[in-house]
Scaffold this motif. Structure first.
Motif, PDB file in Angstrom:
ATOM      1  N   UNK A 137       0.856  -1.190   0.000  1.00 32.16           N
ATOM      2  CA  UNK A 137       0.000   0.000   0.000  1.00 32.16           C
ATOM      3  C   UNK A 137       0.888   1.234   0.000  1.00 32.16           C
ATOM      4  N   UNK A 138       0.624   2.167  -0.914  1.00 32.21           N
ATOM      5  CA  UNK A 138       1.456   3.364  -0.991  1.00 32.21           C
ATOM      6  C   UNK A 138       0.687   4.567  -1.479  1.00 32.21           C
ATOM      7  N   UNK A 139       1.412   5.666  -1.672  1.00 31.19           N
ATOM      8  CA  UNK A 139       0.826   6.886  -2.216  1.00 31.19           C
ATOM      9  C   UNK A 139       1.570   7.284  -3.474  1.00 31.19           C
ATOM     10  N   UNK A 140       0.803   7.656  -4.494  1.00 29.24           N
ATOM     11  CA  UNK A 140       1.353   8.004  -5.799  1.00 29.24           C
ATOM     12  C   UNK A 140       0.765   9.341  -6.250  1.00 29.24           C
ATOM     13  N   UNK A 141       1.625  10.305  -6.603  1.00 26.49           N
ATOM     14  CA  UNK A 141       1.138  11.584  -7.126  1.00 26.49           C
ATOM     15  C   UNK A 141       1.077  11.487  -8.648  1.00 26.49           C
ATOM     16  N   UNK A 142      -0.145  11.522  -9.167  1.00 24.94           N
ATOM     17  CA  UNK A 142      -0.379  11.332 -10.591  1.00 24.94           C
ATOM     18  C   UNK A 142      -1.273  12.455 -11.101  1.00 24.94           C
ATOM     19  N   UNK A 143      -0.779  13.183 -12.085  1.00 21.68           N
ATOM     20  CA  UNK A 143      -1.512  14.321 -12.666  1.00 21.68           C
ATOM     21  C   UNK A 143      -1.991  15.288 -11.569  1.00 21.68           C
ATOM     22  N   UNK A 144      -1.068  15.677 -10.729  1.00 22.68           N
ATOM     23  CA  UNK A 144      -1.294  16.684  -9.682  1.00 22.68           C
ATOM     24  C   UNK A 144      -2.182  16.197  -8.542  1.00 22.68           C
ATOM     25  N   UNK A 145      -2.523  14.920  -8.532  1.00 23.28           N
ATOM     26  CA  UNK A 145      -3.349  14.372  -7.456  1.00 23.28           C
ATOM     27  C   UNK A 145      -2.619  13.232  -6.747  1.00 23.28           C
ATOM     28  N   UNK A 146      -2.583  13.286  -5.424  1.00 26.03           N
ATOM     29  CA  UNK A 146      -1.949  12.211  -4.665  1.00 26.03           C
ATOM     30  C   UNK A 146      -2.962  11.107  -4.424  1.00 26.03           C
ATOM     31  N   UNK A 147      -2.685   9.938  -5.000  1.00 23.24           N
ATOM     32  CA  UNK A 147      -3.609   8.806  -4.952  1.00 23.24           C
ATOM     33  C   UNK A 147      -3.114   7.768  -3.943  1.00 23.24           C
ATOM     34  N   UNK A 148      -4.063   7.098  -3.327  1.00 20.66           N
ATOM     35  CA  UNK A 148      -3.751   5.892  -2.575  1.00 20.66           C
ATOM     36  C   UNK A 148      -3.643   4.765  -3.596  1.00 20.66           C
ATOM     37  N   UNK A 149      -2.682   3.858  -3.441  1.00 21.87           N
ATOM     38  CA  UNK A 149      -2.541   2.776  -4.423  1.00 21.87           C
ATOM     39  C   UNK A 149      -2.105   1.484  -3.739  1.00 21.87           C
ATOM     40  N   UNK A 150      -2.381   0.371  -4.421  1.00 22.04           N
ATOM     41  CA  UNK A 150      -1.909  -0.942  -3.961  1.00 22.04           C
ATOM     42  C   UNK A 150      -1.182  -1.625  -5.112  1.00 22.04           C
ATOM     43  N   UNK A 151      -0.174  -2.408  -4.780  1.00 20.69           N
ATOM     44  CA  UNK A 151       0.616  -3.119  -5.778  1.00 20.69           C
ATOM     45  C   UNK A 151       0.650  -4.603  -5.442  1.00 20.69           C
ATOM     46  N   UNK A 152       0.586  -5.433  -6.481  1.00 25.98           N
ATOM     47  CA  UNK A 152       0.666  -6.879  -6.261  1.00 25.98           C
ATOM     48  C   UNK A 152       1.432  -7.524  -7.400  1.00 25.98           C
TER      49      UNK A 152
END
Length: 277
Positions: A137-152
């Motif tokens: 679980x992490x945070x990603x800044x994409x197109x000026x928006x900080x998103x919560x994200x999950x990776x698998x």
């Protein structure tokens, strides 16, 4: 495949150089807006009604409304400073089990691939996710928006990343109209409903499904290209059965009929193979 974002995944003191790619693509057929008289594509212009001029990109600032025609404005460099250094880094904050993720939070799927010189770190991260059977679980800044994200780990060779909604973006279920605290149902109707579910269960391969409206539109386009008349068949909806019990009984009968036809088709197919053999 087009790179959407380039940066690194960070957990502990480990940094994994990565590139982000869209895992899905919109297959909707795009129809342009044309001027009926000359068939020229209509242009959308950025226009200021007060100054009565078209506005260039460099003359645009972003603003948050605080009152009628009153805004708090931000320049591009101000927004970049607010985003901070994390704009080029996915900072991992936790490793969780897959059953801890609620599908309600899912947003959009991506592929996360290694950067040109990041294969060793990428493969290590991929193998660690696969072996631990955990999601990052992490945070990603994409197109000026900080998103919560999950990776698998995906198929042992790629990392899948999905952006997620934050909790305050999920509406409360209590806001849905006409919900009732009393969920008791008739036992006979429930038994029939369960029969329908059992009869329909496990028979659909999602990879074989296509968009019927898209296929009809594509057929119409091809017909018009070659100058042929296209026959527009009105799609008829099934007749609505008002009585719930009757609807359940009819559905069970249809399921049994379909299952019988499928069994006969499978039997014929099997006999043909035996003859050919």
């Amino acid at each position: 495949m087009h790179t959407i974002w380039k940066g690194s995944v960070s957990f502990g003191l480990v940094h994994v150089p990565v590139k982000l790619y869209a895992a899905t693509e919109d297959k909707e057929i795009s129809l342009h807006m044309l001027h009926r008289n000359c068939h020229v594509s209509i242009k959308n212009q950025r226009y200021c009604p007060i100054c009565n001029v078209s506005v260039e990109h460099e003359d645009i600032v972003k603003g948050y409304p605080i009152d009628t025609n009153q805004y708090v404005t931000f320049e591009k460099d101000e927004l970049e400073k607010i985003q901070g250094v994390s704009s080029k880094r996915i900072n991992i904050i936790d490793f969780i089990k897959e059953d801890q993720i609620d599908l309600m939070f899912s947003q959009k799927a991506y592929f996360l691939g290694p950067d040109t010189h990041g294969n060793n770190a990428y493969n290590l991260f991929l193998k660690a996710l696969e072996t631990s059977k955990r999601l990052a679980v992490g945070r990603l800044t994409l197109r000026s928006n900080t998103k919560l994200c999950v990776m698998r780990a995906l198929d042992g060779k790629c990392i899948q990343l999905a952006t997620m909604h934050y909790a305050n973006e999920i509406r409360k279920v209590n806001s849905v109209p006409n919900l009732s605290d009393n969920t008791s149902v008739d036992d006979t109707q429930l038994k029939l409903a369960l029969q329908i579910i059992k009869g329909m269960a496990g028979k659909t391969d999602l990879s074989t499904l296509s968009n019927p409206e898209q296929e009809r539109l594509q057929a119409a386009i091809q017909s018009k290209i070659v100058g042929q008349h296209f026959s527009y068949k009105q799609v008829q909806e099934d007749e609505m059965v008002i009585d719930l019990l009757e609807a359940l009984q009819q559905s069970v009968s249809i399921n049994k009929s379909n299952s019988k036809k499928q069994s006969q088709a499978s039997l014929v197919k099997g006999n043909r193979k035996e003859k050919l053999g």
